[in-house]
Design an enzyme around this catalytic site. Sequence first.
Site, PDB file in Angstrom:
ATOM      1  N   TRP A  63      39.015 -18.356  -0.058  1.00 34.29           N
ATOM      2  CA  TRP A  63      37.902 -19.126  -0.131  1.00 34.29           C
ATOM      3  C   TRP A  63      36.900 -18.375  -0.912  1.00 34.29           C
ATOM      4  O   TRP A  63      36.994 -17.091  -1.098  1.00 34.29           O
ATOM      5  CB  TRP A  63      37.313 -19.420   1.351  1.00 34.29           C
ATOM      6  CG  TRP A  63      38.066 -19.940   2.232  1.00 34.29           C
ATOM      7  CD1 TRP A  63      38.478 -19.608   3.239  1.00 34.29           C
ATOM      8  CD2 TRP A  63      38.029 -21.349   2.084  1.00 34.29           C
ATOM      9  NE1 TRP A  63      39.066 -20.631   4.032  1.00 34.29           N
ATOM     10  CE2 TRP A  63      39.124 -21.838   3.422  1.00 34.29           C
ATOM     11  CE3 TRP A  63      37.924 -22.554   1.477  1.00 34.29           C
ATOM     12  CZ2 TRP A  63      39.327 -23.202   3.569  1.00 34.29           C
ATOM     13  CZ3 TRP A  63      38.382 -23.963   1.662  1.00 34.29           C
ATOM     14  CH2 TRP A  63      39.268 -24.107   2.864  1.00 34.29           C
ATOM     15  N   THR A 116      18.987 -39.599   6.828  1.00 37.35           N
ATOM     16  CA  THR A 116      19.774 -38.563   5.975  1.00 37.35           C
ATOM     17  C   THR A 116      20.011 -38.855   4.478  1.00 37.35           C
ATOM     18  O   THR A 116      19.954 -40.263   4.387  1.00 37.35           O
ATOM     19  CB  THR A 116      21.003 -37.821   6.444  1.00 37.35           C
ATOM     20  OG1 THR A 116      21.887 -39.061   6.436  1.00 37.35           O
ATOM     21  CG2 THR A 116      21.158 -37.399   7.819  1.00 37.35           C
ATOM     22  N   GLU A 131      19.046 -33.679  11.052  1.00 34.82           N
ATOM     23  CA  GLU A 131      19.690 -33.949  12.398  1.00 34.82           C
ATOM     24  C   GLU A 131      19.132 -32.757  13.424  1.00 34.82           C
ATOM     25  O   GLU A 131      19.116 -32.901  14.399  1.00 34.82           O
ATOM     26  CB  GLU A 131      21.078 -33.776  12.307  1.00 34.82           C
ATOM     27  CG  GLU A 131      21.753 -34.955  11.584  1.00 34.82           C
ATOM     28  CD  GLU A 131      21.928 -34.794  10.116  1.00 34.82           C
ATOM     29  OE1 GLU A 131      21.159 -34.365   9.522  1.00 34.82           O
ATOM     30  OE2 GLU A 131      22.847 -35.406   9.683  1.00 34.82           O
TER      31      GLU A 131
HETATM   32  P1  ADP Z   1      20.865 -33.431   2.777  1.00 38.68           P
HETATM   33  O1  ADP Z   1      22.218 -33.544   3.627  1.00 38.68           O
HETATM   34  O2  ADP Z   1      20.578 -34.843   2.022  1.00 38.68           O
HETATM   35  O3  ADP Z   1      20.534 -32.255   1.861  1.00 38.68           O
HETATM   36  P2  ADP Z   1      19.329 -32.275   4.959  1.00 38.68           P
HETATM   37  O4  ADP Z   1      17.866 -32.053   4.192  1.00 38.68           O
HETATM   38  O5  ADP Z   1      19.225 -32.611   6.077  1.00 38.68           O
HETATM   39  O6  ADP Z   1      19.582 -33.369   3.822  1.00 38.68           O
HETATM   40  O7  ADP Z   1      20.005 -31.284   4.473  1.00 38.68           O
HETATM   41  C1  ADP Z   1      20.668 -30.428   5.531  1.00 38.68           C
HETATM   42  C2  ADP Z   1      21.585 -29.335   4.726  1.00 38.68           C
HETATM   43  O8  ADP Z   1      20.840 -28.563   3.782  1.00 38.68           O
HETATM   44  C3  ADP Z   1      22.272 -28.393   5.720  1.00 38.68           C
HETATM   45  O9  ADP Z   1      23.346 -28.762   6.261  1.00 38.68           O
HETATM   46  C4  ADP Z   1      22.617 -27.288   4.602  1.00 38.68           C
HETATM   47  O10 ADP Z   1      23.928 -27.532   4.143  1.00 38.68           O
HETATM   48  C5  ADP Z   1      21.496 -27.230   3.647  1.00 38.68           C
HETATM   49  N1  ADP Z   1      20.484 -26.121   4.060  1.00 38.68           N
HETATM   50  C6  ADP Z   1      19.351 -26.350   4.580  1.00 38.68           C
HETATM   51  N2  ADP Z   1      18.856 -25.040   4.528  1.00 38.68           N
HETATM   52  C7  ADP Z   1      19.624 -24.266   4.127  1.00 38.68           C
HETATM   53  C8  ADP Z   1      19.648 -22.859   3.729  1.00 38.68           C
HETATM   54  N3  ADP Z   1      18.556 -22.263   4.106  1.00 38.68           N
HETATM   55  N4  ADP Z   1      20.671 -22.151   3.436  1.00 38.68           N
HETATM   56  C9  ADP Z   1      21.793 -23.163   2.793  1.00 38.68           C
HETATM   57  N5  ADP Z   1      21.892 -24.362   3.117  1.00 38.68           N
HETATM   58  C10 ADP Z   1      20.596 -24.885   3.776  1.00 38.68           C
END
Ligand code: ADP
Length: 542
Positions: free
Chosen positions: A441, A186, A331
Site C-alpha cells: 500500500w 452526504t 455521519e
Molecule cells: P464527503 O464524503 O462528501 O467528503 P464528509 O464531509 O462527510 O463528506 O467527509 C467525511 C470524510 O472526509 C471522512 O470520511 C474522511 O475521509 C475525510 N476527512 C475528514 N476529516 C479528515 C481529516 N482530518 N483527515 C483526513 N480525512 C478527513
Amino acid sequence: MFSTMQDGSLTIARILEQGSGPHGASAQVITWTGEGSRRRTYADVGRRAAQLAHALRGLGVTGDQRVGTFMWNNAEHLEVYLAVPAMGAVLHTLNIRLFPEQLVYVANHAEDEVVVVDTTLLPLFGKLLPELKTVRHVVVAGGGAAGLEAPQGVQVHDYEELLSGQPVEFDWPELDERSAAAMCYTSGTTANPKGVVYSHRSIYLHSMQVCMTDGMALSQADRALAIVPMFHAMSWGLPYAAFMVGASIVMPDRFLQPEPLAKMTAVERPTMAAAVPTIWQGVLQYLSANPHDVSSLSEVVVGGAACPLSLMKTFEEEYGITVLHAWGMTETSPLGSVSRAPAGTTGEEVWRYRASQGRLPAGVQARLIGDDDQVLPWDGESVGELEVRGPWIAASYYGDDDPEKFHDGWLRTGDVGHISPDGFLQLTDRAKDVIKSGGEWISSVDLENKVMGHPAVAEAMVIGVPDEKWSERPLVAVVLRDGQQVDAAELRDFLADSVAKWQLPEYWTFIDEAPKTSVGKFDKKRLRKQHADGGLDVTRLD
Ligand code: ADP
C-alpha cells in the site's frame, strides 16, 4: 436498579433558551455584508426564532415536517437552525453546491415542505423549484421575493414580512430527545446522496463535545468565524455549540474568498475559525502577498480532509496561530477526533501528534478492521478500516438502510489508518483512494502532504494509475504557486529524503487548478476521469 436522577431532555430548545437568555445580551451573530457587518444579539435571535416558529405554524408546520434551507452562513440561517428543531419540525440543510439533479433528489427524498432561501441564491433555486415535488412554501430572506416565479401550488413569502408582528415568545414543546432535529445529506460522490438524521440528543451531546477543552474548547470568551458552510455537516457543530455556551459567531455569508476572509478577520477579530484545508491554503497564500492583522485568532480548526503539516507550520511559525487538526464525517455529526498533543510531549513529537487526525474522545468508540474482518490492535502500526459508534454517530440513513455502511452496529467510515495505544488516529487514506503497488500500500495522503511541503507547490493531489509492472503507481498532480517554477525531477528529489524509494512517484502532471468537490475537498474522482480520458499531460520519470 434505576437511578434516582431526573431525566431532563437534551433538546435544541434548551440550547436556544441558554443562548438567548443568560448570553442574550453579550453574545452576537455578526454577518459580513461585503464592506462591513450587521449584528444581532442572541436575545434578538431568540425573539426572531420565536417569531419564525409562529410564522411556520401558520404555514402548516405543525409536526415533523421538513423545513429546508438554501442559504449561506448568516444570522437568518442561524434563526432557522434554532426555530425549526425547537418547534418540533426538522431542519434540512441543502448543499447549494450539489449538482441540480442531486439537489432535486435530496429535497424530494426528504420531502421538504418549506424552503428558506437567501435572495442571492434565488437564480439557482428558481431553476430547481419546478422539480421540487413536496415544497409548498418558499420563504425568501434578504428581500427580493417578488423576483421568484413560483409554480402553481407554491406560495412565496418574504422572511421579514412573515416574522413581522408575530409574538416574540414561543412555548417550545417538550420533545422526545431521540426525535429528529435536523438532517444533512452526504455529498454522494459515488451514488445518490444519503440522508443523516440527527436527533436533539445527538446534537446536544455533540455540542458539549465541541466545547470540551480537548475538543474545540469553544467558550463564552470566543468569537468563532464559521467558514465551513452550515450546509456542510452542520458547520461542524459551531452554530449550536456557540449558542449553548454564548460564544459569538462571525458568519461570512457569501464572501468566502481569501480576500474578504482576511478582511473580516482583521475587522471582526475572531478568536477561532474553522474550514477545510483548501480554504486555508488560499487564505495563507493571499496573506503572504497582502498582510492583514489576523492576530486575534488563537486557534483554527482544519478538517474535512487531511491537513498538510506544512500548512500547520506556516500558521504557527508565521502567524502564531495553533492549528487543530480534526477528523469527522457527516455521519459523525461531524466531530470525531481533534488533535492536541498530550501534556509533556516536546519537539518533533508534538508535530507528529498534531499532524495526526487526533485523539478519539469518550463519545466515539473506535475499532480497526483488517482483511478477513479481524479486529486489529491499537499499536500505532496495524492498518485497517476505521469503524466507529457512539451517541452522535449515525446508525442508518434516512429511508435507505445501506447495509454496506453499517457493520454490527458500527459505522464503516471508509477511512483507513492506524491508532496508537494512547488513542491517536492516523489516517493513511480513504479506502477508495489507497494505491496498491506490487502488493504494497502507498498512502496518497502522505505523498500529497509531503509534496505540498515544497515551497513552490500550492496544492498536490495523488491518485493511483494503472502500471504494467506494479499494477498501480502514484500519479502526482501539482498546482504551482503563482510565479513559481519547479519540475517533476526536482520534486521527486525533494521527496527522496522522507519517502521510501519504492514509493517515490514516477508519474507527474502540472495542472492549473485542482478539481474540488462541493465542499471544497480535492475531487480525486474527477482527476481519475481526466486521466482516464487522456486529459492530463503526464511526465514519466525514469
Ligand atoms: P464527503 O464524503 O462528501 O467528503 P464528509 O464531509 O462527510 O463528506 O467527509 C467525511 C470524510 O472526509 C471522512 O470520511 C474522511 O475521509 C475525510 N476527512 C475528514 N476529516 C479528515 C481529516 N482530518 N483527515 C483526513 N480525512 C478527513
